[in-house]
Design an enzyme around this catalytic site. Structure first.
Site, PDB file in Angstrom:
ATOM      1  N   SER A  78       3.739   7.721   4.453  1.00 51.90           N
ATOM      2  CA  SER A  78       2.893   6.968   5.158  1.00 51.90           C
ATOM      3  C   SER A  78       2.748   7.846   6.658  1.00 51.90           C
ATOM      4  O   SER A  78       3.431   8.713   6.983  1.00 51.90           O
ATOM      5  CB  SER A  78       3.460   5.762   5.667  1.00 51.90           C
ATOM      6  OG  SER A  78       4.541   5.770   6.123  1.00 51.90           O
ATOM      7  N   LYS A  79       1.998   7.302   7.619  1.00 51.87           N
ATOM      8  CA  LYS A  79       1.928   8.156   8.697  1.00 51.87           C
ATOM      9  C   LYS A  79       3.134   8.209   9.362  1.00 51.87           C
ATOM     10  O   LYS A  79       3.263   9.290  10.393  1.00 51.87           O
ATOM     11  CB  LYS A  79       0.896   7.336   9.715  1.00 51.87           C
ATOM     12  CG  LYS A  79      -0.491   7.500   9.471  1.00 51.87           C
ATOM     13  CD  LYS A  79      -1.391   7.376  10.892  1.00 51.87           C
ATOM     14  CE  LYS A  79      -2.733   8.036  10.739  1.00 51.87           C
ATOM     15  NZ  LYS A  79      -3.864   7.276  10.937  1.00 51.87           N
ATOM     16  N   ARG A  80       3.869   7.191   9.393  1.00 48.76           N
ATOM     17  CA  ARG A  80       5.183   7.089  10.066  1.00 48.76           C
ATOM     18  C   ARG A  80       6.190   8.247   9.581  1.00 48.76           C
ATOM     19  O   ARG A  80       6.973   8.737  10.207  1.00 48.76           O
ATOM     20  CB  ARG A  80       5.895   5.823   9.391  1.00 48.76           C
ATOM     21  CG  ARG A  80       7.318   5.257  10.172  1.00 48.76           C
ATOM     22  CD  ARG A  80       7.635   3.923   9.655  1.00 48.76           C
ATOM     23  NE  ARG A  80       7.565   3.575   8.341  1.00 48.76           N
ATOM     24  CZ  ARG A  80       8.710   3.763   7.436  1.00 48.76           C
ATOM     25  NH1 ARG A  80       9.680   4.141   7.894  1.00 48.76           N
ATOM     26  NH2 ARG A  80       8.180   3.640   6.160  1.00 48.76           N
ATOM     27  N   GLY A 120       4.739  11.226   8.561  1.00 42.34           N
ATOM     28  CA  GLY A 120       4.227  12.450   9.046  1.00 42.34           C
ATOM     29  C   GLY A 120       3.129  12.707   8.052  1.00 42.34           C
ATOM     30  O   GLY A 120       2.728  13.788   7.986  1.00 42.34           O
TER      31      GLY A 120
END
Ligand code: GLU
Length: 475
Positions: free
Chosen positions: A243-245, A247
């Protein structure tokens, strides 16, 4: 046996967002496989989802691919523009009896699924128009479905997943052409892969289920089957879906926000899911020579920003100094809030050989270069303040200031003078060098002190020492 056709691979992104790191890896594997075999690597933009596809996303994908040197052959194929060809293929299937018209209405299909749900059986189209006379449908709207095989099994010998078998009855007769005449995604992929001459389909394993449906269609068309390699998706370092978390950013963020070099991202992505012994740093040339599908791991790869950063530091050290000046100049200009002069760039260029040895990303490189270009009095960070607040610092810096006013301004002369001050004071060189470093760089760490002094020049260096000597100690 006939001659083996030349290898053709493709990357087929849907332009609904940026090029993300997983897509970039898929593209890289396709590129390397094609290049390894002296074949072609093609690009197809799957823009059939008109509501979600945007030109901005197409541009971002092409831009990201260019940055990573994922150089495709020929012009990108735009899928939506090929709709007439997709429809034509369906009509040929219809004529050959491999497809049929289905007049079931939306309400009817809803009721069918409701009954299936109640009976706890899988939700599948039940083939109600498979053997019916299409004349029964009259003028009503219809879709065209594939007459998929029944009763047997299909096995895909996937280069990564191994043999995977699915019973034909698990797949229903999928829609090929919607009632408005538009092709479905599944149809478009098959037709485009065929027309582009794709021999190897290398893509994320979220498409493995699709491969069985696509294969049924390929068989109905009598077309050659491509080889498949479904590569495991990338997970975060903690094992969960990326996920965005973790990277899962667009590759532009790796360039702009994280300050990575493209060759570092490529090398890291290559190693993420593919291995060649213990080799960590692999050039593009070597990758082309070594890449094979057999080396792709079956387990999900774990994205690790710390490892990418480590790889980036390696490529920063190898990078050409002029290139790094170009890359770092806009970042420094932002930090200084002014454009760089030619003299600034020349100074940076001279310092770059040492500066790049200590950086892990371009922002870090910019930050650590800044002291060269700051105007006096330069700011002191906490480490520098501490060094200068030491009771012995003032006397030693003043001693050096006096000694340096006299010497020839080269590394040997400067070093001899600083050593002379240390010897006279009966202290180790570091005891003098550290506050001196603090005075001229504003930090406790920097490239080699004598190089820094040489590059700054006599007037600037002595001025900075004067500034340090006249500063108020921090309480
Ligand atoms: N457009 C699909 C995607 O972006 C790829 C389909 C394929 O590779 O066959 O996931």
């Amino acid at each position: 046996m006939g001659a083996t056709p030349p290898v053709v691979t493709r990357f087929a992104p849907s332009p609904t967002g940026f090029l993300h790191i997983g897509g970039a890896r898929t593209a890289l594997f396709n590129l390397l496989f094609a290049r390894h075999h002296g074949g072609r690597f093609l690009l197809r933009i799957e823009d059939t989802d008109r509501a979600r596809s945007t030109q901005a996303a197409v541009d971002a994908i092409l831009d990201g691919m260019r940055w990573l040197a994922l150089d495709w052959d020929g012009e990108p194929v735009m899928q939506f523009a090929r709709s007439p060809r997709h429809a034509e293929v369906v009509h040929s299937l219809l004529a050959a009896g491999h497809a049929y018209k289905c007049f079931a209405t939306a309400d009817e299909l809803k009721a069918m699924r409701g009954a299936q749900r109640a009976a706890k059986v899988p939700l599948r189209y039940d083939g109600r128009w498979r053997d019916r006379d299409p004349a029964d449908g009259g003028d009503a709207p219809y879709v065209i479905r594939l007459r998929a095989p029944r009763g047997g099994t299909t096995t895909i010998a996937d280069a990564v997943q191994g043999n995977v078998t699915v019973a034909d009855d698990e797949l229903d007769d999928m829609v090929l052409l919607r009632s408005d005449g538009s092709p479905t995604y599944m149809l478009a992929v098959v037709v485009d892969d065929h027309d582009m001459g794709v021999t190897h389909v290398v893509r994320g394993d979220d498409h493995l289920n699709n491969a069985f449906r696509q294969l049924a269609l390929i068989e109905a068309l009598g077309w050659p089957e491509p080889a498949y390699a479904h590569i495991p998706l990338i997970h975060g370092a903690d094992g969960s879906k990326l996920s965005k978390r973790h990277g899962a950013l667009g590759v532009d963020a790796y360039r702009d926000a994280l300050g990575m070099l493209p060759e570092a991202v490529d090398n890291y992505l290559l190693k993420l899911g593919w291995g060649h012994g213990d080799d960590e740093f692999i050039s593009r040339e070597q990758a082309v020579e070594w890449f094979d599908l057999a080396g792709i791991g079956r387990g999900p790869a774990r994205f690790d920003l710390a490892k990418l950063t480590h790889v980036n530091a390696h490529y920063l050290r190898l990078a050409d100094d002029d290139r790094l000046v170009d890359l770092v100049a806009p970042r420094i200009a932002r930090l200084l809030d002014r454009p760089l002069t030619d003299a600034d760039r020349a100074l940076l260029r001279r310092g770059m050989g040492e500066l790049k040895l200590r950086a892990t990303d371009l922002d870090g490189l910019a930050a650590s270069s800044l002291f060269y270009l700051r105007s006096r009095p330069i700011p002191m960070d906490a480490g520098a303040q501490k060094l200068l607040d030491d009771p012995s610092a003032g006397g030693l810096v003043a001693g050096v200031r006096a000694a340096l006013a006299e010497v020839a301004w080269d590394a040997a002369g400067l070093e001899a003078a600083v050593r002379g001050v240390a010897d006279a004071a009966g202290v180790k060189l570091g005891k003098v060098a550290q506050p001196l470093r603090a005075a001229v760089t504003g930090s406790a760490t920097s490239p080699g002190l004598f190089e820094v002094l040489v590059l700054l020049g006599r007037d600037e260096a002595l001025g900075r020492m004067d500034d340090a000597l006249s500063r108020e100690p921090v309480a």
